[in-house]
Write a protein that holds these residues in place. Structure first.
Motif, PDB file in Angstrom:
ATOM      1  N   PRO A 174     -46.310  27.709 -27.691  1.00  0.00           N
ATOM      2  CA  PRO A 174     -45.112  27.810 -28.544  1.00  0.00           C
ATOM      3  C   PRO A 174     -44.714  26.453 -29.115  1.00  0.00           C
ATOM      4  CG  PRO A 174     -44.502  27.871 -26.233  1.00  0.00           C
ATOM      5  CD  PRO A 174     -46.001  27.908 -26.268  1.00  0.00           C
ATOM      6  N   GLY A 175     -44.055  26.486 -30.268  1.00  0.00           N
ATOM      7  CA  GLY A 175     -43.583  25.245 -30.885  1.00  0.00           C
ATOM      8  C   GLY A 175     -44.428  24.820 -32.068  1.00  0.00           C
ATOM      9  N   ASN A 176     -44.119  23.642 -32.585  1.00  0.00           N
ATOM     10  CA  ASN A 176     -44.814  23.114 -33.757  1.00  0.00           C
ATOM     11  C   ASN A 176     -46.212  22.621 -33.403  1.00  0.00           C
ATOM     12  OD1 ASN A 176     -42.537  23.522 -35.432  1.00  0.00           O
ATOM     13  ND2 ASN A 176     -41.668  21.562 -34.813  1.00  0.00           N
ATOM     14  N   PHE A 177     -47.132  22.718 -34.356  1.00  0.00           N
ATOM     15  CA  PHE A 177     -48.458  22.144 -34.176  1.00  0.00           C
ATOM     16  C   PHE A 177     -48.913  21.484 -35.474  1.00  0.00           C
ATOM     17  CE2 PHE A 177     -49.289  26.457 -35.674  1.00  0.00           C
ATOM     18  CZ  PHE A 177     -50.325  26.295 -36.587  1.00  0.00           C
ATOM     19  N   ASN A 178     -49.701  20.445 -35.330  1.00  0.00           N
ATOM     20  CA  ASN A 178     -50.253  19.699 -36.467  1.00  0.00           C
ATOM     21  C   ASN A 178     -51.621  19.178 -36.031  1.00  0.00           C
ATOM     22  OD1 ASN A 178     -50.841  18.055 -38.672  1.00  0.00           O
ATOM     23  ND2 ASN A 178     -48.723  17.328 -38.875  1.00  0.00           N
ATOM     24  N   LYS A 179     -52.684  19.797 -36.517  1.00  0.00           N
ATOM     25  CA  LYS A 179     -54.034  19.485 -36.065  1.00  0.00           C
ATOM     26  C   LYS A 179     -54.906  19.014 -37.220  1.00  0.00           C
ATOM     27  CE  LYS A 179     -52.747  20.976 -32.065  1.00  0.00           C
ATOM     28  NZ  LYS A 179     -52.461  20.022 -30.957  1.00  0.00           N
ATOM     29  N   SER A 180     -55.902  18.209 -36.868  1.00  0.00           N
ATOM     30  CA  SER A 180     -56.821  17.698 -37.879  1.00  0.00           C
ATOM     31  C   SER A 180     -58.229  18.211 -37.632  1.00  0.00           C
ATOM     32  CB  SER A 180     -56.823  16.160 -37.886  1.00  0.00           C
ATOM     33  OG  SER A 180     -57.286  15.656 -36.639  1.00  0.00           O
ATOM     34  N   ILE A 181     -59.010  18.293 -38.705  1.00  0.00           N
ATOM     35  CA  ILE A 181     -60.414  18.702 -38.657  1.00  0.00           C
ATOM     36  C   ILE A 181     -61.210  17.632 -39.388  1.00  0.00           C
ATOM     37  CG2 ILE A 181     -62.113  20.454 -39.297  1.00  0.00           C
ATOM     38  CD1 ILE A 181     -58.516  21.470 -39.343  1.00  0.00           C
ATOM     39  N   THR A 182     -62.118  16.964 -38.681  1.00  0.00           N
ATOM     40  CA  THR A 182     -62.894  15.873 -39.265  1.00  0.00           C
ATOM     41  C   THR A 182     -64.304  16.349 -39.612  1.00  0.00           C
ATOM     42  OG1 THR A 182     -61.650  14.241 -37.982  1.00  0.00           O
ATOM     43  CG2 THR A 182     -63.752  13.524 -38.923  1.00  0.00           C
TER      44      THR A 182
END
Length: 260
Positions: free
Chosen positions: A97-105
């Motif tokens: 739960p909550g905010n997420f901010n993910k990267s894909i390289t």
């Protein structure tokens, strides 16, 4: 220095300059995506599309997500100049739960060897997590109706992907959300552009992608999870004969969407 040596060095120099100018190059339609609100327990999927605007084939060597909660898929074959490919990112929101901010390289042979994409959103509590819903809540629940329960596909090529259009109706009194689909074969998923939200009384279609991974006859139950409080899990069945090789007239070779 003789004229022959001068010509030789000029040839070498031209060859080296040509090698330097031969470069693959990404052109993405977007490099970030905001899912907005995501129901806890669902998988949020987005497909990033790109074009190779360079002058040599683009080869993606590896795609790595910043956490194990994000699974990337990508075009494995070299992409010729002027052609397109895609990177698909799937975020698993279960117990997150909550905010997420993910990267894909992305690691490739492009002029920018390490390209970074990003996804973000907010995971909100699943309505089906309500314990002992009241009579009032049950009276207002959405109600999912799968208009057809059995989908017979005939002969299907191993490892290929068939889009299946599934008609759904919300017979309840509040908004219905398709949360996730699962199957024991791990061979189905919602398409990135699949419709997930159905208003009260709305009849529309969503799209399932079927990608078999083993040979033989298949009679596969697919579970659809939704915000229907009475029937949070409903099912449909996919029947197919999975084959190694198919002829030119197969449904896969012709790349047709299966509609019912």
């Amino acid at each position: 220095m003789s004229i022959y040596k001068i010509l030789f060095f000029c040839t070498i120099l031209c060859f080296q300059l040509s090698e330097l100018n031969a470069q693959a190059r990404f052109e993405f339609s977007e490099t970030s995506h905001n899912f907005g609100e995501v129901l806890e327990g669902s998988e949020a999927t987005h497909e990033f599309h790109f074009k190779n605007i360079g002058n040599t084939p683009l080869i993606i060597r590896h795609v790595r997500a910043s956490c194990g909660c994000t699974t990337p898929y990508w075009t494995k074959d070299p992409i010729p100049p002027g052609k397109s490919g895609s990177i698909t990112a799937t975020y698993n929101s279960k117990n997150r739960p909550g905010n997420f901010n993910k990267s894909i390289t992305i690691t490739s042979n492009a002029d920018e060897p390490n390209k970074v994409l990003s996804i973000k959103g907010q995971v909100i509590r699943h309505p089906n997590a309500i314990q002992n819903p009241t009579a009032a809540q049950m009276a207002l629940t959405p109600l999912i109706k799968i208009e057809k329960q059995v989908y017979e596909l005939g002969n299907v090529g191993l490892g290929q992907t068939i889009p299946i259009v599934v008609p759904i109706k919300n017979e309840g009194k509040s908004r219905l959300t398709i949360v996730n689909i699962t199957a024991s074969c791990k061979c189905v998923r919602l398409a990135a552009s699949a419709k997930r939200i159905f208003q009260p009384g709305e009849s529309a279609t969503t799209e399932i992608l079927f990608s078999p991974t083993s040979l033989g006859s298949m009679d596969q139950e697919v579970i659809i999870e939704s915000t229907d409080l009475k029937h949070p899990k409903t099912s449909l069945t996919i029947k197919a004969a999975i084959m190694e090789n198919l002829g030119d007239n197969s449904i896969i070779k012709n790349d047709k969407t299966i509609k019912f």
